[in-house]
Design a protein around this motif. Structure first.
Motif, PDB file in Angstrom:
ATOM      1  N   UNK A   1       5.909   3.145   7.302  1.00  0.00           N
ATOM      2  CA  UNK A   1       6.347   4.477   7.742  1.00  0.00           C
ATOM      3  C   UNK A   1       5.378   5.557   7.276  1.00  0.00           C
ATOM      4  N   UNK A   2       4.850   5.418   6.073  1.00  0.00           N
ATOM      5  CA  UNK A   2       3.912   6.409   5.547  1.00  0.00           C
ATOM      6  C   UNK A   2       2.578   6.362   6.290  1.00  0.00           C
ATOM      7  N   UNK A   3       2.116   5.137   6.568  1.00  0.00           N
ATOM      8  CA  UNK A   3       0.858   4.988   7.306  1.00  0.00           C
ATOM      9  C   UNK A   3       0.999   5.593   8.695  1.00  0.00           C
ATOM     10  N   UNK A   4       2.102   5.300   9.361  1.00  0.00           N
ATOM     11  CA  UNK A   4       2.308   5.838  10.711  1.00  0.00           C
ATOM     12  C   UNK A   4       2.442   7.357  10.682  1.00  0.00           C
ATOM     13  N   UNK A   5       3.017   7.884   9.609  1.00  0.00           N
ATOM     14  CA  UNK A   5       3.135   9.343   9.488  1.00  0.00           C
ATOM     15  C   UNK A   5       1.753   9.986   9.394  1.00  0.00           C
TER      16      UNK A   5
ATOM     17  N   UNK B   1      -1.057   8.659  10.561  1.00  0.00           N
ATOM     18  CA  UNK B   1      -1.689   8.472  11.878  1.00  0.00           C
ATOM     19  C   UNK B   1      -1.251   9.579  12.832  1.00  0.00           C
ATOM     20  N   UNK B   2       0.047   9.862  12.849  1.00  0.00           N
ATOM     21  CA  UNK B   2       0.557  10.916  13.742  1.00  0.00           C
ATOM     22  C   UNK B   2       0.037  12.292  13.329  1.00  0.00           C
ATOM     23  N   UNK B   3      -0.032  12.522  12.032  1.00  0.00           N
ATOM     24  CA  UNK B   3      -0.386  13.853  11.540  1.00  0.00           C
ATOM     25  C   UNK B   3      -1.818  14.247  11.876  1.00  0.00           C
ATOM     26  N   UNK B   4      -2.730  13.291  11.874  1.00  0.00           N
ATOM     27  CA  UNK B   4      -4.147  13.617  12.091  1.00  0.00           C
ATOM     28  C   UNK B   4      -4.635  13.242  13.487  1.00  0.00           C
ATOM     29  N   UNK B   5      -3.751  12.675  14.310  1.00  0.00           N
ATOM     30  CA  UNK B   5      -4.144  12.265  15.663  1.00  0.00           C
ATOM     31  C   UNK B   5      -4.769  13.434  16.409  1.00  0.00           C
ATOM     32  N   UNK B   6      -5.799  13.174  17.225  1.00  0.00           N
ATOM     33  CA  UNK B   6      -6.307  11.860  17.630  1.00  0.00           C
ATOM     34  C   UNK B   6      -7.385  11.282  16.712  1.00  0.00           C
TER      35      UNK B   6
ATOM     36  N   UNK C   1       0.496  -0.117  14.074  1.00  0.00           N
ATOM     37  CA  UNK C   1       0.869   1.121  13.383  1.00  0.00           C
ATOM     38  C   UNK C   1       0.012   2.300  13.847  1.00  0.00           C
ATOM     39  N   UNK C   2      -1.059   2.005  14.589  1.00  0.00           N
ATOM     40  CA  UNK C   2      -1.954   3.053  15.056  1.00  0.00           C
ATOM     41  C   UNK C   2      -3.195   3.232  14.213  1.00  0.00           C
TER      42      UNK C   2
END
Length: 273
Positions: A191-195, A197-202, A222-223
Motif C-alpha cells: 500500500x505504501x509503495x503504491x501510494x 507511485x500514485x503521488x509522483x506519477x507519471x 504495484x506500478x
C-alpha cells in the motif's frame, strides 16, 4: 564494447518509460560483465558493495574513489550504468554541482543523490534544502547531457520506517524539482509503495528489494518501474566466501564445492576481451 555513451543513455531513459525492469547492482568489473552475460538490461553501482571491495564500510570511500570506480566500470560493459552517488560528496551547492558534472562526464547513464547530510552532521536535509540540491544536480547534468537520468532518494525510512507520509511528500517535492526517478529505500509495504507511485506519477519509482518477498511480476503490478537490490548481491557473494573461509579455518574444504566452474568463468569473460 560496442555501444556509445549516448546510446546507453538513450536506452536507459527508454527503460523508464513503461513496464518494470530489474536493475542489479555489481560491485566491480567482473560482476558487471557477468550481469551483462546473464542478459540484464542495465546496472546500478552499490556504495556498500564497492566499499567492501576496498575493505571499508559503506560511506567509507571518497568521491575520487567512486569516480575511479565509475571510470573503470562504465566502459567495461555495454549496459547503461546508474551511479550510487551517495549525497554527491559535497555539502555546498557549488561543490555538489561540480561533483555531479564529473560523474556524468565519467559516462554514467544516470545517478542518484541522497538526502543524507554531507557536512558531517547526523540526519537528513530538510525538504527545502533537498529540493535546492536536486535542482542544482539537475542543472549540472543538463550542462553535460540532459539524457542522463537523475534519481532523487530519501533515506529517512531506513532510520524510521514510520515516516512514510513524510517520505512520500518529500519525493513529490523532489520530483517537482527535476528528478526523473524517485527512490525511498525502506519502503516495503504494498500500500505504501503504491501510494508513492500514485503521488509522483507519471514519473517512475525505484523499489529496493533486499530480501526474499514479492516477485518481480507482483511488484510490477504495484506500478513500480524499476527494482534494484543495493548491496544484496555483494552480501550474497560475501556470505558464500565467509561460509567457505570459515570452513577452511575449521579444517574443512566442503565449502569449496559450491564454487563456480573455472572453465565456465574463463569462457564467459573471454567474450569480453
Amino acid at each position: 564494447m560496442t555501444r556509445t555513451i549516448t546510446e546507453k543513455r538513450a536506452a536507459f531513459r527508454a527503460l523508464h518509460q513503461d513496464g518494470c525492469f530489474l536493475l542489479p547492482n555489481p560491485w566491480d568489473v567482473g560482476s558487471a560483465r557477468m550481469l551483462q552475460h546473464l542478459g540484464f538490461q542495465a546496472l546500478a553501482t552499490t556504495s556498500s558493495g564497492y566499499a567492501w571491495t576496498q575493505g571499508r564500510p559503506d560511506y567509507g570511500v571518497t568521491r575520487d574513489d567512486v569516480l575511479a570506480h565509475l571510470r573503470a566500470l562504465v566502459p567495461a560493459t555495454d549496459l547503461p550504468v546508474n551511479a550510487d552517488y551517495e549525497s554527491g560528496f559535497a555539502h555546498e551547492i557549488s561543490d555538489l554541482a561540480a561533483n555531479v558534472r564529473m560523474a556524468v562526464e565519467a559516462g554514467v547513464a544516470g545517478l542518484s543523490i541522497e538526502d543524507i547530510r554531507a557536512d558531517g552532521q547526523p540526519g537528513h536535509y530538510d525538504t527545502a534544502t533537498a529540493v535546492e540540491r536536486i535542482r542544482a544536480a539537475r542543472k549540472a547534468i543538463d550542462q553535460v547531457d540532459a539524457q542522463a537520468v537523475l534519481v532523487a532518494r530519501t533515506e529517512i525510512l531506513l532510520s524510521d520506517p514510520s515516516r512514510v507520509a513524510e517520505a512520500i511528500d518529500k519525493m513529490v517535492a523532489l520530483a517537482d524539482a527535476g528528478a526523473d526517478c524517485l527512490y525511498a529505500p525502506g519502503l516495503v509495504e504494498k500500500a505504501d509503495v503504491m501510494a508513492l507511485v500514485r503521488a509522483v506519477a507519471p514519473k517512475p519509482v525505484n523499489l529496493l528489494v533486499m530480501r526474499p518477498g514479492p516477485s518481480l511480476a507482483e511488484i510490477a503490478d504495484w506500478g513500480v518501474r524499476r527494482v534494484s537490490v543495493g548491496g544484496g548481491l555483494a552480501r550474497a557473494a560475501w556470505g558464500g566466501f565467509l561460509r567457505a573461509a570459515e570452513g577452511l579455518q575449521a579444517g574443512s574444504f566442503d565449502g569449496l564445492a559450491a564454487g563456480a566452474s573455472g572453465k565456465q568463468l574463463n569462457e564467459i569473460f573471454a567474450n569480453f576481451t
